[in-house]
Write a protein that holds these residues in place. Structure first.
Motif, mmCIF file in Angstrom:
data_model
loop_
_atom_site.group_PDB
_atom_site.id
_atom_site.type_symbol
_atom_site.label_atom_id
_atom_site.label_comp_id
_atom_site.label_asym_id
_atom_site.label_seq_id
_atom_site.Cartn_x
_atom_site.Cartn_y
_atom_site.Cartn_z
ATOM 1 N N LEU A 1 -25.939 -7.825 27.391
ATOM 2 C CA LEU A 1 -25.208 -6.824 26.772
ATOM 3 C C LEU A 1 -26.413 -6.401 25.480
ATOM 4 N N ARG A 2 -26.838 -7.430 24.967
ATOM 5 C CA ARG A 2 -27.621 -7.160 23.834
ATOM 6 C C ARG A 2 -29.088 -6.302 24.234
ATOM 7 N N ALA A 3 -29.594 -6.812 25.453
ATOM 8 C CA ALA A 3 -30.859 -6.206 25.898
ATOM 9 C C ALA A 3 -30.397 -4.749 26.419
ATOM 10 N N PHE A 4 -29.214 -4.407 26.767
ATOM 11 C CA PHE A 4 -28.886 -3.166 27.386
ATOM 12 C C PHE A 4 -28.648 -2.362 26.083
ATOM 13 N N THR A 5 -27.952 -2.793 25.037
ATOM 14 C CA THR A 5 -27.812 -1.803 24.190
ATOM 15 C C THR A 5 -29.094 -1.427 23.179
ATOM 16 N N THR A 6 -29.709 -2.404 22.943
ATOM 17 C CA THR A 6 -31.137 -2.523 22.323
ATOM 18 C C THR A 6 -32.026 -1.371 23.030
ATOM 19 N N VAL A 7 -32.028 -1.257 24.669
ATOM 20 C CA VAL A 7 -32.748 -0.335 25.009
ATOM 21 C C VAL A 7 -32.385 0.917 24.868
ATOM 22 N N ALA A 8 -30.992 1.231 25.180
ATOM 23 C CA ALA A 8 -30.230 2.217 24.830
ATOM 24 C C ALA A 8 -30.686 3.058 23.702
ATOM 25 N N ARG A 9 -30.392 2.129 22.581
ATOM 26 C CA ARG A 9 -30.738 2.485 21.061
ATOM 27 C C ARG A 9 -32.044 3.115 20.882
ATOM 28 N N ARG B 1 -40.478 10.298 31.303
ATOM 29 C CA ARG B 1 -41.409 9.558 30.602
ATOM 30 C C ARG B 1 -40.522 8.859 29.356
ATOM 31 N N HIS B 2 -39.457 9.033 29.165
ATOM 32 C CA HIS B 2 -38.616 8.176 28.145
ATOM 33 C C HIS B 2 -37.308 7.714 29.004
ATOM 34 N N VAL B 3 -36.772 6.478 28.573
ATOM 35 C CA VAL B 3 -35.878 5.878 29.210
ATOM 36 C C VAL B 3 -34.707 6.634 28.873
ATOM 37 N N GLU B 4 -33.758 7.056 29.689
ATOM 38 C CA GLU B 4 -32.483 7.773 29.347
ATOM 39 C C GLU B 4 -31.490 6.994 30.174
ATOM 40 N N LEU B 5 -30.180 7.306 29.598
ATOM 41 C CA LEU B 5 -28.895 6.640 30.270
ATOM 42 C C LEU B 5 -28.409 7.459 31.029
ATOM 43 N N ASP C 1 -24.987 8.569 33.494
ATOM 44 C CA ASP C 1 -23.513 8.962 33.080
ATOM 45 C C ASP C 1 -22.855 7.492 33.077
ATOM 46 N N THR C 2 -22.924 6.696 33.996
ATOM 47 C CA THR C 2 -22.384 5.467 33.915
ATOM 48 C C THR C 2 -22.770 4.535 32.679
ATOM 49 N N GLY C 3 -24.216 4.404 32.617
ATOM 50 C CA GLY C 3 -24.804 3.846 31.492
ATOM 51 C C GLY C 3 -24.117 4.158 30.222
ATOM 52 N N ALA C 4 -23.983 5.669 29.888
ATOM 53 C CA ALA C 4 -23.328 6.111 28.812
ATOM 54 C C ALA C 4 -22.054 5.429 28.278
ATOM 55 N N GLN C 5 -21.198 5.591 29.594
ATOM 56 C CA GLN C 5 -19.895 4.977 29.381
ATOM 57 C C GLN C 5 -19.707 3.380 29.254
ATOM 58 N N PHE C 6 -20.707 2.939 29.794
ATOM 59 C CA PHE C 6 -20.789 1.486 29.691
ATOM 60 C C PHE C 6 -21.155 0.842 28.259
ATOM 61 N N LEU C 7 -21.986 1.793 27.898
ATOM 62 C CA LEU C 7 -22.715 1.747 26.492
ATOM 63 C C LEU C 7 -21.658 1.479 25.278
ATOM 64 N N GLU C 8 -20.667 2.309 25.424
ATOM 65 C CA GLU C 8 -19.512 2.496 24.489
ATOM 66 C C GLU C 8 -18.495 1.210 24.311
ATOM 67 N N HIS C 9 -18.513 0.516 25.715
ATOM 68 C CA HIS C 9 -17.585 -0.590 25.747
ATOM 69 C C HIS C 9 -18.666 -1.817 25.527
ATOM 70 N N ALA C 10 -19.858 -1.914 25.815
ATOM 71 C CA ALA C 10 -20.692 -2.968 25.408
ATOM 72 C C ALA C 10 -20.807 -2.814 24.035
ATOM 73 N N GLU C 11 -20.995 -1.954 22.924
ATOM 74 C CA GLU C 11 -21.124 -2.001 21.586
ATOM 75 C C GLU C 11 -19.838 -2.412 21.120
#
Length: 286
Positions: free
Chosen positions: A11-19, A58-62, A64-74
């Motif tokens: 979770l920490r790895a994913f949220t940090t990459v997403a941020r 060129r840039h990492v993007e979330l 749609d599923t990733g964006a939804q998962f990010l809210e819960h992970a955070e």
């Protein structure tokens, strides 16, 4: 799949990459290598059987599923941080060091960490900080010089310290205005074999000092130099912090800097160590 398949590190790895929208910047913040971070994200996606991050641009993007998962992970991580804050005033991080904590870095780091976390830092003087870390009598070890650190330990390099020569008041070295690094091997060299920053290993083969006087800790090293058995080479902080009537300090030219690092085991006090490393790195630039 069960919740037990997902770990906090995922979770920490994913949220940090997403941020950051960047694997490289996220790896720097998490103090791990980029390949290790990529493997952690891949593990998370495989265990969830979904794609969370789009790596095609060129840039990492979330996704749609990733964006939804990010809210819960955070929310999960925020709840955990709140829970840890409740008990943080009882937590203690043990910082091991061989001699003379660098200033003002140490004072700034400890103060910042304690203010940010509510935890406390216990300062533990030990002849061999890396060995103390292995025995788990300290949680983080401050290491100077080019010490060999075991592969299972993590090293975070903070900054470099300038070196200076030190000798007895009766030494002939007191008669010269400065000493060149290339000329050090011509003098008997007193070495702290356990936690010293300079020794025969500091020069390539064929240019090493021919006479080495070995000591086992900083106090023995200090008194051996004071007794005029040889000269020593230490970080410049020793000139400001050492008060010995029989010692004299001599400027050293063309000497390579002495690195200062923090070493820790990856499976010990993860949250506190991560917060301490953050405070330590922020203090290096002040």
């Amino acid at each position: 799949m069960t919740s037990g398949d997902i770990e906090l590190r995922h979770l920490r790895a994913f949220t940090t990459v997403a941020r950051h929208r960047s694997f490289s910047r996220a790896a720097e913040e998490l103090l791990i290598t980029q390949p290790a971070l990529s493997r952690t994200i891949a593990q998370l996606e495989n265990r969830l059987n979904v794609v969370l991050l789009d790596r095609s641009s060129r840039h990492v993007e979330l996704t749609d599923t990733g964006a939804q998962f990010l809210e819960h992970a955070e929310r999960v991580l925020a709840a955990l941080d709140d829970a840890l804050a409740v008990v943080s005033h009882r937590a203690t991080l043990r910082l091991g060091f061989g001699w003379l904590l660098p200033d003002p870095w140490a004072q700034r780091t400890v103060g910042r960490f304690e203010e940010d976390t509510g935890a406390s830092v216990a300062l533990t003087r030990t002849d061999d900080p890396v060995r103390a870390l292995r025995r788990r009598t300290v949680d983080v070890a401050l290491v100077r010089g080019d010490a060999r650190v075991p592969a299972d330990m993590r090293t975070v390099r903070l900054y470099d310290e300038p070196r200076i020569a030190v000798c007895s008041e009766r030494s002939e070295l007191t008669r010269v205005p400065h000493l060149d690094w290339a000329d050090v091997p011509h003098w008997p060299l007193v070495v702290n074999t356990v936690s010293g920053t300079t020794g025969p290993w500091s020069w390539p083969d064929g240019r090493r000092p021919t006479e080495i006087i070995e000591t086992a800790n900083y106090d023995e090293w200090l008194e051996t130099v004071a007794a005029n058995r040889g000269i020593g080479i230490v970080p410049e902080v020793a000139r400001r912090r050492t008060r010995h009537p029989a010692l004299r300090f001599v400027s050293l030219t063309d000497a390579p800097p002495s690195p200062v690092s923090l070493v820790h085991l990856p499976d010990t006090q993860r949250t506190l160590i991560r917060r301490f490393l953050d405070a330590a790195l922020r203090s290096t630039g002040e």
